[in-house]
Every structure is written in structure tokens, then in C-alpha cells.
Design an enzyme around this catalytic site. Structure first.
Site, PDB file in Angstrom:
ATOM      1  N   PHE A 140      69.940  -4.072  26.392  1.00 14.08           N
ATOM      2  CA  PHE A 140      69.725  -3.972  27.835  1.00 14.08           C
ATOM      3  C   PHE A 140      69.131  -5.271  28.345  1.00 14.08           C
ATOM      4  O   PHE A 140      68.124  -5.739  27.808  1.00 14.08           O
ATOM      5  CB  PHE A 140      68.808  -2.804  28.214  1.00 14.08           C
ATOM      6  N   ASP A 225      64.544 -11.440  24.332  1.00 12.23           N
ATOM      7  CA  ASP A 225      64.250 -10.800  25.617  1.00 12.23           C
ATOM      8  C   ASP A 225      63.039  -9.895  25.407  1.00 12.23           C
ATOM      9  O   ASP A 225      63.146  -8.824  24.810  1.00 12.23           O
ATOM     10  CB  ASP A 225      65.479 -10.014  26.092  1.00 12.23           C
ATOM     11  N   LYS A 254      58.368  -7.713  34.059  1.00  7.74           N
ATOM     12  CA  LYS A 254      57.608  -6.454  34.064  1.00  7.74           C
ATOM     13  C   LYS A 254      56.094  -6.665  34.096  1.00  7.74           C
ATOM     14  O   LYS A 254      55.560  -7.005  35.137  1.00  7.74           O
ATOM     15  CB  LYS A 254      58.082  -5.573  32.909  1.00  7.74           C
TER      16      LYS A 254
END
Ligand SMILES: *Cc1c(COP(=O)(O)O)cnc(C)c1O
Length: 399
Positions: A140, A225, A254
Site C-alpha cells: 500500500f 515506505d 502520518k
């Protein structure tokens, strides 16, 4: 207005690109949130790890308010007095040499991919238009067209083609599969050290070390990531540290802003980020002083409150307590730090109904894929709060 009324309005006027639990939150503090009917919940999702520092952390909110009174946006047409300090502090904290700030996680991933391609042409010497980037099954990286190009989740791609050329997929956790896919045109390998949206998948020990060696040997950039796994979630500052490697590029987002503001970044070396010349890449809000001030304070909170260490210790405790639950529904309990996946057996009938049951008991978590419940509370959670959460999980899972 009550829960039902808010939901009706959202369903009528908002696009239906999510399937949220039917809780309408109006207030939050630390690990707790309150809905519009006054009911209190323990947040075990932490906005997909954006709220690692806890909701509305007083220090981060103060930094945000103070900065909002000074200046919020200059654009990169002018300089501001927060961006230089965020870049410096991030480099000193992580050991990288350069930072490129953006806003959302997807933008950070796009930025890393663009940097890798440009590096491939300008430094590695790949022929124009031939650069290849390798990604993993079950990954993702966000929702832009180029990023969903290398998604293996059919729904993420359905109806969004034509896609971006130049990507290859290899099996996650399998270094041989990666090695076989490398060609002289390979410029980068992008990988999540722990797959979050994929179901909190921890790859086999040694995998990251192996792919890191293969990248070095073949002059391929390793991009990890860490938008979800990074900044303490896994029990280390970065999940790649479990294997003692140093990637060429890292994407973060985030929790970089403690959930207060969208801030993301690419961390890398001068040799890689140095390929960008003025005008090559940018974003109106990227590196804005409000976001940078919020990010600086969010990083300080992470370090000064020892949230990385807490995540490691309480994660072990949380998993150990979950394992004591007497149930036949669970296939596996896994994760690192407070990044926990509970995979249910197919016979259990899907994770969603257990999340709905937990919501009734005052614990908010979300199914990821059909059979996994992810527990990723804010890292400020206490032992007593974990005990209480596990008690509620026991009620929904015990036969
Ligand atoms: C959430 C996430 C992204 C995308 O971040 P957005 O801010 O939603 O665009 C990218 N990579 C990983 C690993 C993520 O978990």
C-alpha cells in the site's frame, strides 16, 4: 444533532469512498474519543498511526496555535523560518542528509518515485524512458494513479486505468523473487518494512537485509515506505532498524504531525535528492511553516516522552495478553511494537462484525482485509488501558 442525523447527511452529500464504522466523533484527548451522543471510546486505530502521540497532544496543539498566530503559508516562492529547522532536526534524528517535505503520504511516495527515476537517468545512466521500479505484492502506497498502478488489490485499480508504465511486482518477503526481477534498468525497489494496510504483515527475518544487499550490489535504490510503520509505531523509530540496514530513501507521513496537520517527507542523501533542481518538483503547501512547526513539536514529543521505547514494551505486553484469550477464532497474532494484527480464521465470519462488537463495548478498531483486526492505539496508551482493551476483546472473541 445525533449520530443517525450526521450519518444521513454525510451519506447524502459526501462521496461514498469509505465504509466507516457508524460512530460520529466530536472530541478526543490522548487515547480516548467521544461521539456526538457523549459515549466514550478507546481509539485502537489512531487514524492509521497518524496519532501516535495521542489525540490533541497539548504541546503539539500549542505549537500549532502559536505558529498560526505568526504565519501559516509562504509557499516555497519565499523562505520561512520553520522549514530549515524541521529539515535539520529530521536529519539529525534519523541520520539522513536531506529532506523533501510534502503533505500527504501519497505525495511523499510519488516524490520518492520521481527522485528514483531522475536519479536513474542522471546518475545511474539508464536510457531515457526505460527506468523500472520494483514493488511488492500486497503493498500500500496511497491512491494516486501511478501508485495504484503497482497495487495488487483489484479494487484499488478497477476503473482507474490506463496506468503508469515502468513498474514490476515481486512477492513480498521473498528476496529471490526480487533478485530475479532486477535488470540493468532497475532504478529502485519500494517496500514497506511491515505491511500495514496489507494486514500487519511482518516479513521473514533477514528479508530486508538481503534485499538491501541486493540493491547495493545492483546499484538499485532501496526505498522503505515508513509512512505507517515509522516514527515509533513498530517499537523502533523506523521498522527497517530491526535489520540494521540503512535504505537510500525513506518516506514518512502520518505521525510526523501527530495527526494535527497533513505533513509528509522524503528522507535521503544528497546524491539522490540532489537530482532535483529548482522547478523540477513542488507543492504549494509542502514545507509550509504551520506544518513544519507542528512536525517539529510532534517529533520532540515522540522523543521526549520516549514513545518509541513505550511502543516496543507495551506492544510485547499487548500481544502477550491477547494470546491469553481463550478462543478458537484466532489464526495468528502478530506485529512489532504497538502495531498488531489479529488474523481470524475464515470460519470466524470476517473481522468487521468483531470490530462492530468492540465498538459497542467502547473500543474502536478497524478490520483490514477481510480477516484481520488491527490494533494500533496511540503510543501514549497505559498498561491499565491495554488491560481494559484486552478485556473487551476477550468478550467478543471468547467462545
Ligand atoms: C497511509 C499510507 C500511505 C499513504 O498516505 P496518505 O497520507 O493516505 O496519502 C502510503 N504508504 C503507507 C505505507 C501508508 O500506510
Amino acid at each position: 444533532m445525533n449520530t443517525r442525523e450526521y450519518i444521513e447527511i454525510e451519506e447524502k452529500y459526501g462521496a461514498h469512498n469509505y465504509h466507516p464504522l457508524d460512530v460520529v466523533i466530536e472530541k478526543a484527548q490522548g487515547v480516548w474519543v467521544w461521539d456526538v451522543d457523549g459515549k466514550k471510546y478507546l481509539d485502537c486505530l489512531a487514524a492509521y498511526s497518524a496519532v501516535n502521540q495521542g489525540h490533541c497532544h497539548p504541546r503539539i496543539i500549542k505549537a500549532m496555535k502559536d505558529q498560526a498566530d505568526n504565519v501559516t503559508l509562504t509557499s516555497r516562492a519565499f523562505r520561512n523560518n520553520q522549514l530549515p529547522l524541521l529539515c535539520k532536526e529530521l536529519c539529525e534524528m534519523t541520520g539522513f542528509e536531506m529532506v523533501l517535505p510534502m503533505n500527504s503520504g501519497a505525495e511523499a511516495v510519488e516524490t520518492a518515485l520521481k527522485a528514483a527515476r531522475k536519479w536513474g537517468y542522471k546518475v545511474k545512466g539508464v536510457q531515457e524512458g526505460q527506468a523500472e521500479i520494483i514493488a511488492c505484492t500486497n503493498n500500500f502506497g496511497g491512491r494516486t494513479i501511478s501508485i495504484v498502478t503497482f497495487s495488487t488489490e483489484a479494487q484499488y485499480k478497477d476503473g482507474f486505468g490506463p496506468f503508469t508504465p515502468g513498474f514490476k511486482i515481486v512477492e513480498y518477503g521473498n528476496a529471490d523473487s526480487f533478485e530475479k526481477a532486477i535488470t540493468p534498468n532497475t532504478v529502485a525497489f519500494i517496500v514497506e518494512p511491515i505491511q500495514g494496510e496489507g494486514g500487519v504483515i511482518v516479513p521473514p527475518d533477514g528479508y530486508l537485509k538481503k534485499v538491501s544487499e541486493l540493491c547495493k550490489k545492483n546499484n538499485v535504490l532501496l526505498i522503505t515506505d515508513e509512512i505507517q510503520s515509522g516514527l515509533g509505531r513498530s517499537g523502533k523509530l523506523f521498522a527497517f532498524q530491526y535489520e540494521g540496514i540503512m535504505p537510500d530513501m525513506v518516506t514518512i507521513g502520518k505521525a510526523l504531525s501527530g495527526g494535527c496537520y497533513p505533513v509528509s517527507a522524503v528522507l535521503s542523501s544528497k546524491a539522490v535528492l540532489g537530482v532535483f533542481k529548482p522547478g523540477d518538483h513542488g507543492s504549494t503547501f509542502g514545507g509550509n511553516p504551520l506544518g513544519c512547526a507542528v512536525a517539529r513539536e510532534s517529533l520532540k514529543v515522540l522523543i521526549e516522552e520516549k514513545l518509541v521505547e513505550k511502543s516496543f514494551e507495551f506492544g510485547e505486553y499487548f500481544r502477550a495478553e491477547l494470546r491469553k484469550i481463550n478462543t478458537t477464532h484466532v489464526k495468528e497474532i502478530r506485529g512489532r511494537g504497538l502495531f498488531i494484527g489479529v488474523e481470524l480464521k475464515p470460519e470466524a465470519g470476517g473481522a468487521r462484525k468483531y470490530c462492530e462488537g468492540l465498538m459497542k463495548l467502547g473500543v474502536l478498531c478497524k478490520e483490514t482485509h477481510e480477516h484481520v483486526i488491527r490494533f494500533a492505539p496511540p503510543l501514549v496508551i497505559t498498561k491499565e488501558e491495554i488491560d481494559w482493551a484486552v478485556e473487551q476483546v476477550r468478550k467478543v472473541l471468547e467462545n
